[in-house]
Design a protein around this motif. Structure first.
Motif, mmCIF file in Angstrom:
data_model
loop_
_atom_site.group_PDB
_atom_site.id
_atom_site.type_symbol
_atom_site.label_atom_id
_atom_site.label_comp_id
_atom_site.label_asym_id
_atom_site.label_seq_id
_atom_site.Cartn_x
_atom_site.Cartn_y
_atom_site.Cartn_z
ATOM 1 N N SER A 103 0.992 -1.068 0.003
ATOM 2 C CA SER A 103 -0.353 -0.259 0.352
ATOM 3 C C SER A 103 0.768 1.151 0.315
ATOM 4 O O SER A 103 2.259 1.285 0.034
ATOM 5 N N ALA A 104 0.157 2.469 -0.425
ATOM 6 C CA ALA A 104 1.277 3.806 -0.157
ATOM 7 C C ALA A 104 1.146 3.890 1.194
ATOM 8 O O ALA A 104 2.642 4.982 0.694
ATOM 9 N N ALA A 105 0.963 3.250 1.630
ATOM 10 C CA ALA A 105 1.272 3.552 3.361
ATOM 11 C C ALA A 105 2.860 2.514 3.866
ATOM 12 O O ALA A 105 3.721 3.244 4.832
ATOM 13 N N GLU A 106 2.238 1.323 3.276
ATOM 14 C CA GLU A 106 3.692 0.744 2.949
ATOM 15 C C GLU A 106 4.748 1.100 2.711
ATOM 16 O O GLU A 106 6.403 0.634 3.434
ATOM 17 N N LEU A 107 4.592 1.826 1.451
ATOM 18 C CA LEU A 107 5.994 2.278 0.470
ATOM 19 C C LEU A 107 7.375 2.549 1.426
ATOM 20 O O LEU A 107 8.557 2.229 1.731
ATOM 21 N N LYS A 126 10.135 -2.392 12.167
ATOM 22 C CA LYS A 126 8.708 -3.380 11.747
ATOM 23 C C LYS A 126 7.402 -2.170 10.901
ATOM 24 O O LYS A 126 7.422 -1.242 11.149
ATOM 25 N N LEU A 127 7.249 -3.565 10.434
ATOM 26 C CA LEU A 127 6.019 -3.099 9.130
ATOM 27 C C LEU A 127 4.983 -3.771 10.139
ATOM 28 O O LEU A 127 4.808 -4.863 9.598
ATOM 29 N N ASP A 128 4.163 -3.369 9.810
ATOM 30 C CA ASP A 128 2.755 -4.203 10.476
ATOM 31 C C ASP A 128 2.188 -4.505 9.353
ATOM 32 O O ASP A 128 1.216 -3.626 8.661
#
Length: 295
Positions: free
Chosen positions: A17-21, A279-281
Motif C-alpha cells: 500500500s501507499a502507507a507501506e512503501l 517493524k512493518l505492520d
C-alpha cells in the motif's frame, strides 16, 4: 481443496500500500548489501489459504500438547481423526508470492539460510533449498518406539483402509476448518469414537506426526543449524511470525544481542517487537516481493 473452509488470499496481496512503501524503502536501505537470515511463520502462508494461529481475525485454538497426545488414548484418537482430514488441506496448498520471493532472495545469494516455523513445506515447493523446518514437517510420520519414518500419504492409505467412508461422511456435513499444523475442527463425536488409529507397521508402536507439538522440544540439531544461519548473516528478516513461542523468539533476541539489525514484517504485534530495528505492520507477501526486487 473441496470440502475445506480456508482463509482466502488477502486482497491486494501482491502490491504494498501507499502507507507501506516508505517503510519498505527504509527496510531496503537498512538491508542493502546484507546477507539475510530469514525467519518465517504462519502469517506467510495465509495467502496460500492456510489460516494462522494468532493473526488478526484468527479463530482461537488450543492445540493438543505432546503430553496429551502420548498420555491419553481418547485424545490421541480424536487427534488422528482430525489430522486425517486436516493434512489434506496442507497437501493441496500452493506456495504464494511471499514464498517465491524468499526463494528468489536465496537464488540471488542474499540469504545465509531460511528458518521456518511452518510445517507446510511451501518454502521447498517454491524452490528454496537451504531451509530449516524448525518445527518439523506435516508430510511425514514417525514411530515413537522404533523411530521409523513414513510418509503421511502412506499413512493416509492405511487410515482409509481402517476407516472406510470416514472422510466422505464428515465432509458431507459441511466445510472443514483446517489449521496450520494439519489439524481440523471436527465435532462429530460419534464418528470420532469409531475412528481406528493405525500403528507402526514395523514394531506396532505409537505413530506421531513428524512435527513439534506444544510442550515438546525442538530437536537440538535444528536449533544449532538455525543459530548458525543467524551467525552467518548480517541481519535477520522475520516474516509472518508473531514470535509468541520461544522456539522462534530466541533468534531475534540473539540477533539483537549480537549487534545484527532485525526487521519484522507481520500483521499485528509480535512478542519480539522490542528487538526490531524496523517493524512493518502488514501482510508479508507484498513486502517480501518488494525486497526481492530491490536488494
Amino acid at each position: 481443496m473441496t470440502g475445506f473452509a480456508s482463509s482466502p488470499p488477502r486482497a491486494g496481496s501482491h502490491e504494498p500500500s501507499a502507507a507501506e512503501l516508505p517503510v519498505l524503502a527504509r527496510i531496503a536501505g537498512l538491508l542493502q548489501g546484507a546477507k539475510l537470515a530469514v525467519l518465517t511463520g504462519a502469517g506467510l502462508s495465509t495467502d496460500s489459504g492456510i489460516p494462522d494461529y494468532r493473526g488478526p481475525g484468527s479463530v482461537p485454538r488450543t492445540p493438543m500438547t505432546y503430553q496429551e497426545f502420548v498420555g491419553d488414548g481418547a485424545l490421541r484418537q480424536r487427534y488422528w481423526a482430525r489430522n486425517h482430514l486436516g493434512w489434506r488441506h496442507l497437501r493441496h496448498a500452493d506456495p504464494n508470492a511471499g514464498h517465491y520471493a524468499v526463494a528468489a532472495l536465496e537464488r540471488q545469494g542474499l540469504t545465509s539460510g531460511i528458518i521456518t516455523q511452518n510445517v507446510d513445506r511451501l518454502h521447498e515447493d517454491a524452490g528454496a533449498v537451504d531451509v530449516v523446518d524448525l518445527h518439523g514437517r506435516f508430510d511425514r510420520v514417525v514411530c515413537l518406539n522404533c523411530r521409523t519414518v513414513i510418509s503421511r500419504s502412506h499413512l493416509a492409505d492405511g487410515l482409509e483402509g481402517l476407516n472406510p467412508g470416514f472422510v466422505e461422511l464428515v465432509e458431507a456435513e459441511g466445510p472443514i476448518a483446517a489449521a496450520p499444523d494439519a489439524d481440523a475442527e471436527l465435532s462429530q463425536e460419534e464418528q470420532i469414537a469409531r475412528f481406528i488409529i493405525a500403528e507402526c507397521e514395523v514394531c506396532g508402536g505409537m505413530l506421531k506426526p513428524d512435527f513439534v507439538f506444544f510442550g515438546e522440544n525442538v530437536p537440538k540439531d535444528r536449533v544449532e543449524r538455525s543459530y548458525a544461519i543467524v551467525d552467518a548473516a548480517d541481519a535477520l528478516l522475520v516474516a509472518g511470525s508473531s514470535l509468541t513461542v520461544m522456539s522462534g523468539l530466541r533468534f531475534p533476541r540473539y540477533a539483537k544481542k549480537t549487534g545484527k539489525p532485525v526487521v519484522i514484517i507481520n500483521r499485528g504485534p509480535t512478542r519480539g517487537d522490542d528487538t526490531a530495528s524496523i517493524k512493518l505492520d502488514a501482510g508479508v507477501s507484498p513486502g517480501l516481493q518488494y525486497l526481492a526486487t530491490r536488494l
